[in-house]
Design an enzyme around this catalytic site. Sequence first.
Site, mmCIF file in Angstrom:
data_model
loop_
_atom_site.group_PDB
_atom_site.id
_atom_site.type_symbol
_atom_site.label_atom_id
_atom_site.label_comp_id
_atom_site.label_asym_id
_atom_site.label_seq_id
_atom_site.Cartn_x
_atom_site.Cartn_y
_atom_site.Cartn_z
ATOM 1 N N LYS A 112 7.829 13.824 10.604
ATOM 2 C CA LYS A 112 6.608 13.183 11.097
ATOM 3 C C LYS A 112 6.633 13.011 12.604
ATOM 4 C CE LYS A 112 5.024 10.476 7.100
ATOM 5 N NZ LYS A 112 4.552 9.147 6.691
ATOM 6 N N LYS A 194 5.417 20.841 0.240
ATOM 7 C CA LYS A 194 4.995 19.930 -0.834
ATOM 8 C C LYS A 194 3.513 19.578 -0.686
ATOM 9 C CE LYS A 194 5.891 15.525 1.251
ATOM 10 N NZ LYS A 194 6.329 14.196 1.293
ATOM 11 N N LYS A 197 -0.989 14.298 1.134
ATOM 12 C CA LYS A 197 -2.307 13.714 1.383
ATOM 13 C C LYS A 197 -2.893 14.224 2.690
ATOM 14 C CE LYS A 197 -1.034 9.231 -0.549
ATOM 15 N NZ LYS A 197 -0.197 8.221 0.122
#
Length: 325
Positions: A112, A194, A197
């Site tokens: 991130k 993966k 969202k």
Amino acid sequence: MRKRAFSGIQPTGNLHIGNYLGAIRQWVERQAEFDNIFCVVDLHAITVPQDPAELHEATRQVAALYVACGIDPRQSVVCVQSHISAHAELAWILNCVAPMGWLGRMTQFKEKSAKQRETVSAGLFVYPALMAADILLYHTDVVPVGEDQRQHVELTRDLAIRFNQLFGEVFTVPEALIRETGARIMSLAEPTKKMSKSEPAGSIALLDPPDTIRRKIARAKTDPLTTIEFDESRPGIYNLLTIYELLSGQDRPTIEARFQGKGYAEFKRELADLVVEALRPMQERYAEIRRDPASIEAVLRDSADRIRPTAERTLSEVKVRMGLG
Ligand code: AMP
Ligand code: TRP
């Protein structure tokens, strides 16, 4: 005495079938076995920028989805993390117990923060200490999550052990509960990543209407081969077959036999039907729950009131052991 289970999902964007198959479904399946707390972790959400009105709305949406998926709020606690201030307070204390080196090794932080560079918040770095606080406040035995959270649960265990060694036995050392199949559902658009969202094109949201689900599955990336087999070296078709397996309850040989000699288009149509039908009852319950916003507010308030004393008891024990106050 039943074991305590604790898990949570961030109210950031639309929940998808990865969240359902990796996490929520096992919460529901094992609901009676454990003494459960399912939390909407809004303090984790603000580790990256959020629009305040959207965050508030998404928090209600996630809570309503828990219930729509089968969590019974009379049986399990459904709460919001920021309603219980002990989470933030214990997180601070654990920040001071957690070595920087441990936090720096977390792959989720590395991924991130690589995207955001120097605008990354300090909160994102200490995110796992807040997650440890969530878990440890309630003497949690098991943490049912998807594969991507394994490292965070390991860190929680290490922090619990370290604290107990330094200040005396306060915390229960929890275990991750990760299913063998479905713990890592991949993106339909890029099946080597993966489902997430933050990438709506590759994920099937729990609230996607049927035509959107059909379109996303029809466009899902596969490969130039034609056979429909559980072959892990073919990530696109393997992922779609895994979703089929989990939602149909059929075993792998039965599924392979069913689609032998058939094309991708036919398989995808059947998979889309299966997903649409699996989500339909949940979507109907969700619409019903959202028609009565006051009842979800009441559930969240009552749940927080029910578990706050446990959290505060653990926190005050921690403070005494550390000489605080
Ligand atoms: P998050 O979306 O990061 O808030 O994750 C909420 C829960 O869903 C956690 O238990 C995750 O491990 C799980 N989860 C998230 N993405 C996936 C995925 N693609 N496959 C399986 N489980 C997932
Ligand atoms: N970090 C988890 C995720 O992104 C969410 C989470 C926060 C959590 N606190 C938790 C999960 C405690 C399990 C237990 O998926």
